[in-house]
Design a protein around this motif. Structure first.
Motif, PDB file in Angstrom:
ATOM      1  N   ALA A 125      -1.356   3.228   3.581  1.00  0.00           N
ATOM      2  CA  ALA A 125      -2.708   2.679   3.017  1.00  0.00           C
ATOM      3  C   ALA A 125      -2.344   2.519   1.702  1.00  0.00           C
ATOM      4  N   ARG A 126      -3.633   2.043   0.834  1.00  0.00           N
ATOM      5  CA  ARG A 126      -3.588   2.134  -0.670  1.00  0.00           C
ATOM      6  C   ARG A 126      -3.252   3.307  -1.254  1.00  0.00           C
ATOM      7  N   ILE A 127      -2.539   3.789  -2.215  1.00  0.00           N
ATOM      8  CA  ILE A 127      -2.348   5.023  -2.956  1.00  0.00           C
ATOM      9  C   ILE A 127      -3.609   5.251  -3.680  1.00  0.00           C
ATOM     10  N   PRO A 128      -4.497   6.511  -3.503  1.00  0.00           N
ATOM     11  CA  PRO A 128      -5.329   6.690  -4.289  1.00  0.00           C
ATOM     12  C   PRO A 128      -5.315   6.701  -5.760  1.00  0.00           C
ATOM     13  N   GLY A 129      -6.024   6.168  -6.277  1.00  0.00           N
ATOM     14  CA  GLY A 129      -5.850   6.028  -7.795  1.00  0.00           C
ATOM     15  C   GLY A 129      -5.063   5.005  -8.241  1.00  0.00           C
ATOM     16  N   GLU A 130      -4.379   4.197  -7.444  1.00  0.00           N
ATOM     17  CA  GLU A 130      -3.552   3.060  -7.853  1.00  0.00           C
ATOM     18  C   GLU A 130      -4.357   2.020  -8.538  1.00  0.00           C
ATOM     19  N   ARG A 131      -4.060   1.570  -9.592  1.00  0.00           N
ATOM     20  CA  ARG A 131      -4.854   0.612 -10.403  1.00  0.00           C
ATOM     21  C   ARG A 131      -4.137  -0.788 -10.690  1.00  0.00           C
ATOM     22  N   PHE A 132      -5.049  -1.567 -10.775  1.00  0.00           N
ATOM     23  CA  PHE A 132      -4.338  -2.887 -11.256  1.00  0.00           C
ATOM     24  C   PHE A 132      -5.032  -3.394 -12.258  1.00  0.00           C
ATOM     25  N   ALA A 133      -4.637  -4.758 -12.838  1.00  0.00           N
ATOM     26  CA  ALA A 133      -5.456  -5.239 -14.019  1.00  0.00           C
ATOM     27  C   ALA A 133      -6.989  -5.536 -13.690  1.00  0.00           C
ATOM     28  N   TRP A 134      -7.097  -6.087 -12.367  1.00  0.00           N
ATOM     29  CA  TRP A 134      -8.450  -6.407 -12.261  1.00  0.00           C
ATOM     30  C   TRP A 134      -9.014  -5.204 -11.841  1.00  0.00           C
ATOM     31  N   ASP A 135      -8.767  -3.981 -11.973  1.00  0.00           N
ATOM     32  CA  ASP A 135      -9.545  -2.890 -11.707  1.00  0.00           C
ATOM     33  C   ASP A 135     -10.090  -2.572 -12.983  1.00  0.00           C
ATOM     34  N   ASP A 136      -9.895  -3.027 -14.139  1.00  0.00           N
ATOM     35  CA  ASP A 136      -9.981  -2.656 -15.437  1.00  0.00           C
ATOM     36  C   ASP A 136     -11.554  -3.035 -15.684  1.00  0.00           C
ATOM     37  N   CYS A 137     -12.068  -3.974 -14.742  1.00  0.00           N
ATOM     38  CA  CYS A 137     -13.317  -4.352 -14.788  1.00  0.00           C
ATOM     39  C   CYS A 137     -14.441  -3.372 -14.557  1.00  0.00           C
ATOM     40  N   GLY A 138     -14.024  -2.180 -14.345  1.00  0.00           N
ATOM     41  CA  GLY A 138     -15.011  -1.109 -14.123  1.00  0.00           C
ATOM     42  C   GLY A 138     -15.056  -1.003 -12.652  1.00  0.00           C
ATOM     43  N   GLY A 139     -14.753  -1.702 -11.694  1.00  0.00           N
ATOM     44  CA  GLY A 139     -14.686  -1.653 -10.576  1.00  0.00           C
ATOM     45  C   GLY A 139     -16.018  -2.306 -10.011  1.00  0.00           C
ATOM     46  N   THR A 160     -13.476  -6.752  -4.589  1.00  0.00           N
ATOM     47  CA  THR A 160     -13.988  -7.316  -3.339  1.00  0.00           C
ATOM     48  C   THR A 160     -12.925  -7.275  -2.288  1.00  0.00           C
ATOM     49  N   GLU A 161     -12.961  -7.305  -0.970  1.00  0.00           N
ATOM     50  CA  GLU A 161     -12.162  -7.263   0.108  1.00  0.00           C
ATOM     51  C   GLU A 161     -11.023  -8.381  -0.089  1.00  0.00           C
ATOM     52  N   ARG A 162     -11.328  -9.318  -0.669  1.00  0.00           N
ATOM     53  CA  ARG A 162     -10.356 -10.419  -0.974  1.00  0.00           C
ATOM     54  C   ARG A 162      -9.192 -10.049  -1.875  1.00  0.00           C
ATOM     55  N   MET A 163      -9.721  -9.457  -3.193  1.00  0.00           N
ATOM     56  CA  MET A 163      -8.666  -8.867  -3.936  1.00  0.00           C
ATOM     57  C   MET A 163      -7.821  -7.774  -3.281  1.00  0.00           C
ATOM     58  N   ARG A 164      -8.669  -6.976  -2.810  1.00  0.00           N
ATOM     59  CA  ARG A 164      -7.909  -5.728  -2.056  1.00  0.00           C
ATOM     60  C   ARG A 164      -6.772  -6.370  -1.004  1.00  0.00           C
ATOM     61  N   LYS A 208      -1.075  -7.450   0.427  1.00  0.00           N
ATOM     62  CA  LYS A 208       0.041  -8.312   0.641  1.00  0.00           C
ATOM     63  C   LYS A 208       1.128  -8.161  -0.485  1.00  0.00           C
ATOM     64  N   ILE A 209       0.862  -7.989  -1.854  1.00  0.00           N
ATOM     65  CA  ILE A 209       1.787  -7.837  -2.559  1.00  0.00           C
ATOM     66  C   ILE A 209       2.574  -6.527  -2.578  1.00  0.00           C
ATOM     67  N   LYS A 210       1.763  -5.531  -2.458  1.00  0.00           N
ATOM     68  CA  LYS A 210       2.445  -4.243  -2.345  1.00  0.00           C
ATOM     69  C   LYS A 210       2.948  -3.704  -1.084  1.00  0.00           C
ATOM     70  N   GLY A 211       2.780  -4.752   0.221  1.00  0.00           N
ATOM     71  CA  GLY A 211       3.062  -4.004   1.377  1.00  0.00           C
ATOM     72  C   GLY A 211       2.353  -3.002   2.134  1.00  0.00           C
ATOM     73  N   TRP A 212       0.866  -2.930   1.460  1.00  0.00           N
ATOM     74  CA  TRP A 212       0.244  -1.895   2.172  1.00  0.00           C
ATOM     75  C   TRP A 212      -0.471  -2.575   3.591  1.00  0.00           C
ATOM     76  N   ALA A 213      -1.234  -1.490   3.997  1.00  0.00           N
ATOM     77  CA  ALA A 213      -2.084  -1.940   5.102  1.00  0.00           C
ATOM     78  C   ALA A 213      -3.012  -2.815   4.891  1.00  0.00           C
ATOM     79  N   LYS A 214      -3.501  -3.681   5.596  1.00  0.00           N
ATOM     80  CA  LYS A 214      -4.803  -4.669   5.278  1.00  0.00           C
ATOM     81  C   LYS A 214      -6.036  -3.703   5.052  1.00  0.00           C
ATOM     82  N   PRO A 215      -6.687  -4.066   4.259  1.00  0.00           N
ATOM     83  CA  PRO A 215      -8.233  -3.236   3.855  1.00  0.00           C
ATOM     84  C   PRO A 215      -9.052  -3.643   4.682  1.00  0.00           C
ATOM     85  N   LEU A 216      -9.862  -2.889   5.656  1.00  0.00           N
ATOM     86  CA  LEU A 216     -10.894  -3.257   6.341  1.00  0.00           C
ATOM     87  C   LEU A 216     -12.111  -2.608   5.969  1.00  0.00           C
TER      88      LEU A 216
END
Length: 157
Positions: free
Chosen positions: A65-79, A85-89, A94-102
């Motif tokens: 799963a996504r690592i808790p606290g993992e941040r990306f540039a688009w996370d800087d918008c304050g969330g 959105t589910e699309r950005m997650r 896909k980029i990081k090789g994590w499980a698909k968020p549901l």
């Protein structure tokens, strides 16, 4: 007879052109001022939005799963907004090789082995039970069974 508030019995004078102009100018300034506030700067947002609680992973997914606290540039918008959105997650997964968020769906199995009394609030794990793979596999199995029974009918005595 004149009243106590206004001693005159005559009706008030009609609005003059100068009064109409002043009212129109005041309304125009209010609209322009509001537009400046809306377009001129970012809205002020106090606090934090925890949108991580809205997403989970499938119990059958072998990817982490996504690592808790993992941040990306688009996370800087304050969330808020498109950054969480589910699309950005899904793109990040896909980029990081994590499980698909549901979208997170509450289920009793999430508390299994995690709760002591059963009255503690919140889920024990952010995992969806069953994952979307299970109903799909069940449907495929039932369709195969139906095809097999149609091809090889049950012998009756």
């Amino acid at each position: 007879a004149p009243c106590a508030v206004c001693p005159s019995t005559s009706p008030p004078p009609p609005p003059t052109d100068a009064m109409k102009t002043c009212v129109a100018l005041a309304l125009a300034l209010a609209v322009v001022g509001e537009a400046t506030v809306l377009r001129g700067r970012q809205p002020i947002f106090e606090g934090k939005v925890d949108s991580d609680a809205k997403f989970a992973v499938s119990a059958q997914d072998s990817d982490p799963a996504r690592i808790p606290g993992e941040r990306f540039a688009w996370d800087d918008c304050g969330g808020v907004g498109a950054s969480k959105t589910e699309r950005m997650r899904t793109i990040a997964a896909k980029i990081k090789g994590w499980a698909k968020p549901l979208p997170f769906i509450r289920h009793a199995a999430q508390d299994c082995g995690k709760k002591v009394t059963g009255t503690e609030p919140g889920p024990g794990a952010q995992i969806n039970y069953p994952g979307p793979e299970i109903p799909a596999a069940a449907r495929a199995g039932l369709e195969k069974a139906e095809e097999t029974l149609a091809k090889y009918p049950v012998a009756t005595k």
